[in-house]
Scaffold this active site. Structure first.
Site, PDB file in Angstrom:
ATOM      1  N   ASP A   1       0.861  -1.181   0.000  1.00  0.00           N
ATOM      2  CA  ASP A   1       0.000   0.000   0.000  1.00  0.00           C
ATOM      3  C   ASP A   1       0.899   1.233   0.000  1.00  0.00           C
ATOM      4  O   ASP A   1       1.793   1.365   0.848  1.00  0.00           O
ATOM      5  CB  ASP A   1      -0.901   0.020   1.230  1.00  0.00           C
ATOM      6  CG  ASP A   1      -1.989  -1.038   1.177  1.00  0.00           C
ATOM      7  OD1 ASP A   1      -2.060  -1.765   0.162  1.00  0.00           O
ATOM      8  OD2 ASP A   1      -2.768  -1.139   2.141  1.00  0.00           O
TER       9      ASP A   1
ATOM     10  N   ASP B   1     -15.021  -3.589  -1.550  1.00  0.00           N
ATOM     11  CA  ASP B   1     -14.642  -3.318  -0.165  1.00  0.00           C
ATOM     12  C   ASP B   1     -15.927  -3.186   0.641  1.00  0.00           C
ATOM     13  O   ASP B   1     -16.777  -2.343   0.325  1.00  0.00           O
ATOM     14  CB  ASP B   1     -13.830  -2.030  -0.067  1.00  0.00           C
ATOM     15  CG  ASP B   1     -12.621  -2.033  -0.990  1.00  0.00           C
ATOM     16  OD1 ASP B   1     -12.022  -3.111  -1.152  1.00  0.00           O
ATOM     17  OD2 ASP B   1     -12.287  -0.976  -1.540  1.00  0.00           O
TER      18      ASP B   1
END
Length: 241
Positions: A8, A130
């Site tokens: 990330d 998500d």
């Protein structure tokens, strides 16, 4: 079960968030490219990258870092975060990215996903779902939609998507174990290639996901905290293929 070690990126650095909270961030490396090379050396066959700044801003932010990673590894890379237009997808593929993850835009405009599949091919497009308690979140996890996660996956299947990355936001970055129940529901009700994301903390968690069985699992913080040794995990789970 395929394994996808995760990088990330925020402000050009390799970080991890807790529950997707952008203010709750821990920096693990100033040089994400070194992390990527280490993953490859440990036997990874694919790397999962999220441009966190891009996810929040709605446009690509860390392309220079992503390009550096792609140029320094020989395994494919998938990238998500801030991809909202066909041009964004084209730009990512031009960087050498193997496939692109569409998240927020899939909720807002399913026709966009259909166009992307028709333009670039199903092997180049993955949809990231998500969810929090089974409800889809968008815009870098900042907003909750009215969309049920399984229904969104089925809608994506109808327009040609084959692979879904399913992230449980409440588990992400918490090392609290994956949401096996919701992930299993996604696997069974969609029949798609489901890549589980969020909460993996140990080999037992990977065992649980492998038993569902998921197509793949994303591992992030557990690698950075040395709770899972990537080389061992690759031998155990990917050796079955």
């Amino acid at each position: 079960m395929k394994l996808f070690p995760a990088i990330d990126i925020k402000n050009g650095q390799c970080v991890r968030l807790r529950q997707g909270q952008f203010h709750d961030v821990e920096v693990y490396s100033q040089m994400p490219v070194y992390i990527a090379k280490g993953f490859q050396a440990s036997g990874a066959t694919f790397i999962h990258i999220v441009d966190l700044d891009g996810a929040l801003a709605g446009y690509s932010v860390n392309d220079d870092v992503i390009r550096s990673i792609v140029e320094n590894v020989s395994i494919p890379v998938e990238v998500g975060g801030g991809i909202r237009t066909i041009q964004d997808i084209e730009n990512k593929l031009k960087l050498g990215v193997g496939r692109v993850i569409i998240g927020t835009k899939a909720v807002e405009n399913p026709q966009f996903v259909k166009t992307a599949v028709m333009t670039f091919g199903a092997d180049k497009i993955v949809v990231g779902i998500d969810a929090k308690n089974g409800i889809v979140a968008t815009d870098g996890w900042e907003k909750l939609s009215n969309y049920n996660a399984v229904q969104l996956a089925l809608d994506m299947k109808e327009i040609g998507i084959r692979t879904i990355i399913y992230t449980d936001i409440l588990r992400d970055g918490m090392l609290s174990g994956p949401n096996v129940e919701h992930t299993k529901e996604m696997v069974e009700k969609t029949g798609m290639d489901i890549i589980a994301s969020g909460g993996v903390s140990c080999m037992k968690d990977l065992d649980d996901l492998d038993s569902i069985p998921v197509y793949g699992a994303i591992i992030g913080k557990a690698l950075y905290e040395n709770r899972i040794h990537l080389g061992e995990a690759v031998k155990k789970y990917m050796g079955k293929q």
